[in-house]
Motif scaffolding. Structure first.
Motif, PDB file in Angstrom:
ATOM      1  N   ASP A  71       0.708  -1.164   0.070  1.00 52.11           N
ATOM      2  CA  ASP A  71       0.222   0.326   0.058  1.00 52.11           C
ATOM      3  C   ASP A  71       0.814   1.172   0.026  1.00 52.11           C
ATOM      4  O   ASP A  71       0.427   2.524   0.616  1.00 52.11           O
ATOM      5  N   GLU A  72       2.101   1.164  -0.662  1.00 55.02           N
ATOM      6  CA  GLU A  72       2.692   2.465  -0.617  1.00 55.02           C
ATOM      7  C   GLU A  72       2.227   3.686  -1.248  1.00 55.02           C
ATOM      8  O   GLU A  72       2.409   4.753  -0.583  1.00 55.02           O
ATOM      9  N   ALA A 109      15.554 -11.434   8.010  1.00 55.94           N
ATOM     10  CA  ALA A 109      16.194 -10.318   7.248  1.00 55.94           C
ATOM     11  C   ALA A 109      15.557  -9.587   6.305  1.00 55.94           C
ATOM     12  O   ALA A 109      15.360  -8.445   6.141  1.00 55.94           O
ATOM     13  N   GLY A 110      14.433 -10.259   5.719  1.00 50.67           N
ATOM     14  CA  GLY A 110      13.477  -9.742   4.847  1.00 50.67           C
ATOM     15  C   GLY A 110      12.629  -8.790   5.535  1.00 50.67           C
ATOM     16  O   GLY A 110      12.395  -7.654   5.109  1.00 50.67           O
ATOM     17  N   PHE A 111      12.340  -9.107   6.813  1.00 50.20           N
ATOM     18  CA  PHE A 111      11.164  -8.181   7.485  1.00 50.20           C
ATOM     19  C   PHE A 111      12.305  -6.874   7.798  1.00 50.20           C
ATOM     20  O   PHE A 111      11.831  -5.938   7.808  1.00 50.20           O
ATOM     21  N   ALA A 112      13.631  -7.201   8.402  1.00 52.50           N
ATOM     22  CA  ALA A 112      14.446  -5.979   8.704  1.00 52.50           C
ATOM     23  C   ALA A 112      14.418  -5.084   7.345  1.00 52.50           C
ATOM     24  O   ALA A 112      14.439  -3.747   7.543  1.00 52.50           O
ATOM     25  N   ALA A 113      14.348  -5.687   6.141  1.00 49.37           N
ATOM     26  CA  ALA A 113      14.829  -4.719   4.918  1.00 49.37           C
ATOM     27  C   ALA A 113      13.459  -4.084   4.786  1.00 49.37           C
ATOM     28  O   ALA A 113      13.603  -2.781   4.392  1.00 49.37           O
ATOM     29  N   GLN A 114      12.375  -4.623   4.956  1.00 53.01           N
ATOM     30  CA  GLN A 114      11.186  -3.991   4.797  1.00 53.01           C
ATOM     31  C   GLN A 114      10.917  -2.635   5.712  1.00 53.01           C
ATOM     32  O   GLN A 114      10.631  -1.705   5.332  1.00 53.01           O
ATOM     33  N   LEU A 115      11.684  -2.833   7.007  1.00 49.59           N
ATOM     34  CA  LEU A 115      11.225  -2.038   8.011  1.00 49.59           C
ATOM     35  C   LEU A 115      12.475  -0.749   7.702  1.00 49.59           C
ATOM     36  O   LEU A 115      11.891   0.307   8.007  1.00 49.59           O
ATOM     37  N   THR A 116      13.413  -1.055   7.128  1.00 44.99           N
ATOM     38  CA  THR A 116      14.459  -0.237   6.890  1.00 44.99           C
ATOM     39  C   THR A 116      13.984   0.837   5.607  1.00 44.99           C
ATOM     40  O   THR A 116      13.793   1.970   5.986  1.00 44.99           O
ATOM     41  N   ALA A 117      13.040   0.337   4.895  1.00 46.22           N
ATOM     42  CA  ALA A 117      12.754   0.856   3.756  1.00 46.22           C
ATOM     43  C   ALA A 117      11.262   1.881   3.956  1.00 46.22           C
ATOM     44  O   ALA A 117      11.274   2.942   3.750  1.00 46.22           O
ATOM     45  N   LEU A 118      10.620   1.397   5.077  1.00 45.84           N
ATOM     46  CA  LEU A 118       9.680   2.220   5.707  1.00 45.84           C
ATOM     47  C   LEU A 118      10.152   3.417   6.382  1.00 45.84           C
ATOM     48  O   LEU A 118       9.693   4.619   6.238  1.00 45.84           O
ATOM     49  N   ALA A 119      11.052   3.153   7.272  1.00 46.67           N
ATOM     50  CA  ALA A 119      11.672   4.145   8.097  1.00 46.67           C
ATOM     51  C   ALA A 119      12.293   5.209   7.234  1.00 46.67           C
ATOM     52  O   ALA A 119      12.267   6.365   7.584  1.00 46.67           O
ATOM     53  N   GLU A 120      12.867   4.666   6.296  1.00 46.07           N
ATOM     54  CA  GLU A 120      13.728   5.822   5.363  1.00 46.07           C
ATOM     55  C   GLU A 120      12.730   6.736   4.630  1.00 46.07           C
ATOM     56  O   GLU A 120      12.857   7.780   4.215  1.00 46.07           O
ATOM     57  N   ARG A 121      11.675   5.963   4.054  1.00 44.42           N
ATOM     58  CA  ARG A 121      10.523   6.708   3.182  1.00 44.42           C
ATOM     59  C   ARG A 121       9.647   7.537   4.020  1.00 44.42           C
ATOM     60  O   ARG A 121       9.307   8.589   3.532  1.00 44.42           O
TER      61      ARG A 121
END
Length: 489
Positions: A71-72, A109-121
């Protein structure tokens, strides 16, 4: 650095934060604004007008779509509108569907990558709720292994650890709230349906995994708990039997947290962690209202009773310094009665229920930390909660012992020859187990006292019964009792 030193440093930091923390913030857990044609502008304005401070918005981690923020486009539109309305935005993120977790497609690791993307966006989002009811099979499977041991807590722990580290790497000031515990679980690995874990036993299993992992960082800054009632006909003061828990049983959750994590780097409510009740709701009757679909599948209350309950919830939360927030589920009702929730502050058509006014009044009354009856600071129990002195009955050549507690406890009872002082008897029991000569064991539960039968050694005219109870959730918490017995001549 040793774990104890890390725990002390984390505890001091948490206490400093707690010292300046405000009372519980009231919000709503609802994705309506995300899907609204206007992006939620009207929706969030209504929330702010009631005095709500937070909106919780969901975005799932789908392992089958790695790297994709769900839902970006909707989040891009709705988050700025919620913030502009003066609301704090919390993103609730968890792996889904459970079949992909069970199949091993979902990885920390995949979960962490998604959270990183969310926090940066979304740098203005400062609060994340990680995982959602992992003690329920609807969100995490399996719950148990073939031997009946809980495994869901370890899986959740690995996701929490990876998510915490990822978010803190982007911004150390992001508040990471963990777990999203369901208030209920049956603890039955062989149940025909809904194989689930009670919140107390889930936290115990999470603590065991954490200690065994050797991790020297926390898993979370706050604990998310969903204190739904057992029935919408129950008042908030009516809780659950142990080891489940509702709003009336928050001390039970605090104790379970302390049992699981004390003396580690993970804070508990004793050293700064706060509880976030980010899903709670009493469903109401909508049978006479248009727009809803399906038939209700649970007992429901009426709107006036719901309003009174919500007012009491807000006032009670303001008086508990360990509660950081309460989020009503939701702000608008769901459409389907059979699979959705009708516990919101507004009906499906957007008209306000009496609960909306009750919450607004309670928020105003409790502003700036005011409350009618402030609670004393909670402190953990150091012995078995609610342990009772054993009942001892001599029956022929046997002694029957019965002992109860308000939590699960392992019982060892021994029959020692002669009249022995309590201190000596307790010391002697410390060297014995349920399989020692003259001893027996049992399990004590709130619904079922522990019962043992001890045989009388031949020719013994008098004896001392000594009983030890050890808390199931924490082997360091125990209590002992002694009783003198004499056989008739």
């Amino acid at each position: 650095m040793r774990r104890s030193a890390v725990a002390a440093a984390v505890g001091l930091t948490a206490l400093a934060c707690a010292a300046v923390a405000l009372g519980a913030e009231i919000g709503a857990n609802d994705d309506t604004g995300k899907y609204a044609p206007d992006g939620g502008a009207v929706f969030y304005a209504q929330m702010a007008a009631l005095g709500l401070r937070e909106t919780v918005i969901t975005t799932r981690y789908l392992p089958s779509e790695p790297g994709l923020i769900q839902d970006e486009a909707l989040l891009d539109r709705t988050i700025p509108l919620a913030l502009a309305a003066g609301l704090r935005v919390s993103l609730a993120v968890y792996p889904y569907p459970p079949r992909e977790v069970e199949a091993g497609l979902a990885t920390p690791a995949g979960f962490a990558a998604q959270l990183t993307a969310l926090a940066e966006r979304y740098p203005d989002v400062r609060r994340y709720v990680l995982m959602n009811e992992p003690n329920q099979p609807a969100f995490l499977r399996p719950q148990f292994d073939a031997a009946g041991n809980n495994v869901s807590a370890a899986v959740a722990g690995r996701f929490l650890a990876a998510g915490y580290d990822a978010l803190k790497a982007v911004d150390p000031d992001i508040l990471v709230i963990g777990v999203g515990l369901s208030p209920r679980g049956n603890d039955r690995p062989t149940a025909p349906s809904n194989v689930s874990t009670s919140p107390v036993r889930f936290l115990a299993a999470l603590g065991r995994w954490y200690r065994a992992s050797g991790r020297l960082q926390p898993l979370m800054d706050g604990l998310s708990f969903h204190p739904y009632p057992k029935s919408a006909l129950d008042p908030p003061e009516r809780g659950y039997p142990w080891p489940n828990a509702g709003f009336a049983d928050l001390d039970r959750i605090k104790q379970a947290l302390w049992d699981a994590f004390h003396d580690t780097a993970q804070p508990t409510t004793v050293d700064g962690l706060r509880l976030f009740l980010d899903e709670v709701g009493w469903q109401v009757d909508t049978s006479a209202l248009p727009g809803y679909t399906g038939l209700e599948n649970v007992a429901v209350t009426d709107e006036a009773t719901q309003a009174a309950i919500y007012g009491r919830l807000v006032r009670a939360a303001a008086c508990d310094p360990d509660i950081g927030g309460v989020d009503i589920f939701g702000f608008y009702d769901d459409t389907p009665r059979d699979s959705g929730f009708q516990s919101a502050l507004h009906r499906l058509d957007g008209t306000a229920r009496a609960a909306a006014g009750a919450v607004r009044e309670a928020i105003a009354e409790t502003a700036a930390g005011r409350c009618r009856s402030a609670r004393a600071a909670w402190r953990p129990a150091q012995a078995v909660v609610g342990a009772t002195r054993p009942a001892v009955a001599v029956a022929g050549a046997r002694v029957r012992v019965e002992v109860g507690a308000r939590e699960g406890a392992d019982v060892v009872a021994c029959l020692l020859p002669g009249s022995i002082a309590a201190a000596r008897a307790t010391a002697a029991l410390a060297r014995r187990t349920a399989s020692s000569p003259g001893c027996a064991g049992a399990k004590a539960l709130p619904s079922r006292p522990g019962r043992v039968t001890l045989p009388r050694p031949r020719g013994l005219p008098r004896a001392t019964v000594v009983v030890r109870l050890v808390a199931e959730a924490n082997g360091e918490r125990e209590i002992s009792f002694t009783r003198q017995v004499r056989w008739p001549a």
